[in-house]
Design an enzyme around this catalytic site. Structure first.
Site, PDB file in Angstrom:
ATOM      1  N   ASP A 244     -18.433  -5.718 -17.655  1.00  0.00           N
ATOM      2  CA  ASP A 244     -18.807  -7.112 -17.417  1.00  0.00           C
ATOM      3  C   ASP A 244     -17.631  -7.952 -17.899  1.00  0.00           C
ATOM      4  OD1 ASP A 244     -19.990  -9.477 -16.763  1.00  0.00           O
ATOM      5  OD2 ASP A 244     -21.908  -9.072 -17.738  1.00  0.00           O
TER       6      ASP A 244
HETATM    7  C1  BGC Z   1     -21.997 -11.838 -15.625  1.00  0.00           C
HETATM    8  C2  BGC Z   1     -21.927 -10.804 -14.517  1.00  0.00           C
HETATM    9  C3  BGC Z   1     -21.017 -11.289 -13.432  1.00  0.00           C
HETATM   10  C4  BGC Z   1     -19.649 -11.552 -14.031  1.00  0.00           C
HETATM   11  C5  BGC Z   1     -18.600 -11.998 -13.050  1.00  0.00           C
HETATM   12  C6  BGC Z   1     -20.630 -12.278 -16.094  1.00  0.00           C
HETATM   13  O1  BGC Z   1     -20.722 -13.389 -16.891  1.00  0.00           O
HETATM   14  O2  BGC Z   1     -22.749 -11.337 -16.702  1.00  0.00           O
HETATM   15  O3  BGC Z   1     -23.221 -10.549 -14.012  1.00  0.00           O
HETATM   16  O4  BGC Z   1     -20.974 -10.376 -12.388  1.00  0.00           O
HETATM   17  O5  BGC Z   1     -19.783 -12.557 -15.021  1.00  0.00           O
HETATM   18  O6  BGC Z   1     -18.796 -13.308 -12.658  1.00  0.00           O
END
Ligand code: BGC
Length: 753
Positions: A244
């Site tokens: 993540d």
């Molecule tokens: C989120 C993810 C997301 C990623 C990219 C993170 O803050 O938890 O679900 O895919 O950002 O934007």
């Protein structure tokens, strides 16, 4: 034969992967395993290895960002199809629609030139207040598995990888970047992991995203137990794990587990843990180059599967976005996602046994205007509908955090009704409740503005400015309430469209309570005083307390259902489509009824202990005998169904097959969701009273009867035995209950295994 070809291909890939690996320099390999843009890694042009391009997210392909900034590019070519959210999808209880939704998303992602779409989000809805619940499916692992598998298959048909997130035990937003989740082994295996296991072993997902949180003291991005042990060794996963964004916290620790691609939120790409610091660590002998090779191998394997590499590359699908077919699919899903929660007789009578819904044509007919002298019809007055409430016209696509998208269009409930009814009905709108906007905030922080109840509730000494803000909010609220009441008094039909929005259903923040914001409860009661037949529509991504629900005769629940929400809703309200959504989660009457409220283990900073064990959602309410406002699996229809003659058709070591007869005994075609719950009558461990283990949605014409069979694999009777480290079935008797909601199972049979 098919399997042989598949194995042959894998072997081909492996030798090609090895060949590529042997030619890559350390720097090139490291370039591939960390972000060099906010959503991509680095290509190795010399060897024809393209960069890998990812994008959010679950409800559609997110807008374009420059490589190094979170300010969107702001062009007009990244408007897309807005798919129903995962909570809406789950409310369809329809695996076919999960496949279609995945297919739409995959085609759009490919159409936008993406390789990996960061979806679906499948974390368990452990508590109704989790800010990201709208992105997730359910409180129940069986429903999640059944929908996740076809969703992934739909996505990946377009040569795009699904990226199932967030692995694992990621169930709150409070302290989301660091909170340590402590969950016992049995609960982990029975509740929190099944969706991910199915995604890997049945869905064949090419990628997975690790969660931000810690699991048993170790960040998920470097968690050996989760990544090396469970995922790779036990489940045999050979796809890619993507971090993540900003979830990586160390170089050596991450390098040495099977997490393959570090993504983050800053543009200091060379400083990522798996960038220059990793090259340094290899040169110092702290990290072996073999651990980097393992990551590159996983990435390359995915790239071959996606036809980004290899001789099949010329045949890679091109995808498409914003097609009429995609829009049609979102409409189909939206229709089935809407849940009718209440429908009682209206004061004015009408068809459908006098129930308030649907609003059939005769109820909306123009009212004759008669001459005073002889009663002759001289003209007609239009039927007047008042649509009240900000969600009647608010658009939700572009909110909620990383799930935000630029929808090509979004039909609001108001627009949907107007389109459906045309010019012979007068539809007027009043906002009804006040949403403090930026202009009210001035210097007050945004949280106070968007979560205005906190401001309204604050009695402690605060600044002049805050007092002034509170007064202004109260004044505006009063004005809108009065205006709405005046409109309601004049109308023949009143429809209240309230609920939440992405100030509440959002990434990064959990809700503070389960109450409706913006003074909606007061408005709801006022509208019911004026017109007891007021129809209620709640648009929201997670349950709210509805203290007025006993007074309401018709109540419709609408999760964020995509670009066609308004059309689908109008069709349901007007009876052109029969509602068939079922709740994928329990709606407790009040937040205080939840197990997490009682054990105090939700929304904490530092660490959270999942003390309720497997008693999540209905598993808890059933155990304690707490009556929720609306139960898991519940939802009404405009027709009636009967279920009869449940029997065991076949029983073997591998499975039990049940059959029953389902009949549509009403006057309208419609769909019923037949649900089967299993109870282990005696067991050496404490098990839930009942657990969903199979279901089927079937469509029946009025008067039609059909035999439905439900197959329960052996695993449906098992629990996770921590000593044996596997799922086991204890011999004995099991009760199989069948019905149309977790608390409405009228049929049952007992079997002995
Ligand atoms: C989120 C993810 C997301 C990623 C990219 C993170 O803050 O938890 O679900 O895919 O950002 O934007």
């Amino acid at each position: 034969m098919g399997k042989q070809i598949e194995e042959q291909k894998v072997m081909n890939y492996e030798s090609q992967i090895q060949e590529l690996l042997s030619q890559l320099t350390l720097e090139e390999k490291v370039g591939m395993i960390h972000g060099k843009g906010l959503f991509c890694n680095k290509a190795v042009e010399r060897l024809g290895i393209p960069q890998l391009v990812t994008s959010d997210g679950p409800m559609g392909v997110r807008m374009e960002f420059p490589d190094d900034s979170w300010i969107p590019v702001g062009k007009s070519d990244d408007y897309v199809t807005y798919n129903p959210s995962n909570s809406a999808l789950a409310a369809t209880w329809n695996p076919r629609l999960a496949y279609e939704s995945g297919k739409v998303l995959g085609e759009e992602a490919r159409g936008r030139g993406k390789d990996v779409i960061l979806a679906p989000g499948i974390n368990i809805k452990r508590d109704p207040l989790c800010g990201r619940n709208f992105e997730y499916m359910s409180e129940d692992p069986c429903l999640i598995e059944a929908l996740t598998v076809p969703f992934i298959q739909g996505v990946q048909e377009s040569d795009v990888a699904a990226c199932v997130k967030h692995f694992a035990v990621n169930n709150q937003e409070t302290d989301r970047l660091a909170v340590d989740t402590l969950v016992d082994e049995r609960t982990l295996r029975e509740i929190y992991l099944p969706g991910f296991r199915a995604a890997v072993q049945e869905g064949g997902t090419y990628s997975l995203m690790n969660a931000y949180n810690k699991f048993r003291g170790v960040f998920c991005s470097e968690n050996r137990e989760l990544l090396d042990g469970i995922l790779r060794e036990e489940w045999g996963y050979d796809g890619t794990v993507i971090s993540d964004w900003g979830s990586v916290h160390s170089t050596k620790g991450t390098a040495e587990v099977s997490m393959d691609l570090e993504m983050s939120v800053t543009s200091d790409f060379d400083e990522y843990y798996l960038a220059n610091p990793l090259i340094q660590a290899v040169k110092n002998g702290e990290v072996s180059e073999a651990s980097i090779d393992a990551k590159v191998r996983n990435l390359l394997r995915m790239m071959f599967r996606l036809k980004m590499l290899g001789e099949e590359a010329p045949n890679r699908k091109q995808g498409s976005y914003n097609t009429p077919e995609h829009q049609q699919k979102t409409l189909e899903t939206a229709r089935e996602s809407i849940v009718l929660l209440k429908n009682e007789p209206s004061d004015c009578g009408g068809k459908q046994g006098g129930r308030l819904l649907p609003l059939t044509e005769d109820r909306l007919a123009p009212v004759p205007v008669r001459a005073e002298s002889d009663g002759r019809i001289v003209s007609v007055r239009k039927h007047k509908i008042a649509v009240i409430g900000h969600n009647g016209e608010h658009l939700h696509a572009c909110g909620g955090g990383s799930a935000e998208i630029k929808a090509l269009y979004e039909v609001s409930p108001l627009l949907g009704l107007k389109k459906a009814l045309g010019g012979n009905v007068e539809i007027r709108y009043a906002q009804g409740y006040y949403i403090p906007g930026k202009k009210d905030v001035n210097e007050v922080n945004w949280q106070e503005a968007s979560l205005e109840r906190q401001v309204m509730g604050q009695e402690s000494a605060d600044s002049e400015e805050q007092r002034a803000l509170r007064e202004e909010i109260a004044r505006n609220r009063r004005v809108l309430l009065e205006e709405a009441c005046a409109l309601a008094k004049e109308a023949d039909t009143v429809i209240f469209v309230g609920g939440l929005n992405h100030d509440y259903d959002t990434e990064g923040r959990d809700r503070a309570d389960m109450k409706l914001p913006y003074g909606q409860d007061e408005l709801a009661e006022a509208l019911l005083d004026i017109n007891p037949d007021t129809i209620f529509v709640m648009v929201a991504g997670s349950p709210v307390e509805m203290p007025w629900r006993q007074r309401v005769k018709a109540l419709v629940w609408c999760y964020y259902s995509g670009m066609e929400t308004g059309d689908a809703l109008a069709e349901i309200l007007l009876g052109r489509v029969n509602p068939s959504g079922r709740l994928p989660e329990t709606f407790p009457a009040v937040y205080e009824d939840t197990v997490t409220y009682k054990n105090g283990q939700f929304g904490l900073e530092g660490s959270v202990e999942y003390r309720e064990g497997t008693f999540v959602g209905y598993r808890y309410y059933e155990k304690e005998g707490i009556r929720p406002a609306f139960s898991f699996g519940y939802g009404l229809s405009y027709t009636d169904f009967a279920m009869n003659q449940l029997r065991v058709k076949a029983q073997s070591e591998e499975e039990v097959v049940l059959t029953l007869e389902v009949a549509n005994t009403g006057h309208m075609a419609g769909s019923e969701v037949v649900q089967c719950y299993v109870t282990d009558c005696e067991c050496s461990v404490e098990r839930p009273v009942k657990e969903l283990k199979a279901f089927q949605k079937i469509f029946l014409q009025p008067g039609e009867k059909r035999e439905v069979s439900l197959t329960l694999p052996r695993k449906a009777f098992s629990f996770y035995d921590v000593m044996q480290k596997s799922f086991v079935v204890e011999p004995g008797s099991f009760l199989l209950q069948v019905g149309n909601a977790s608390d409405n199972c009228k049929l049952q049979v007992e079997i002995t295994l």
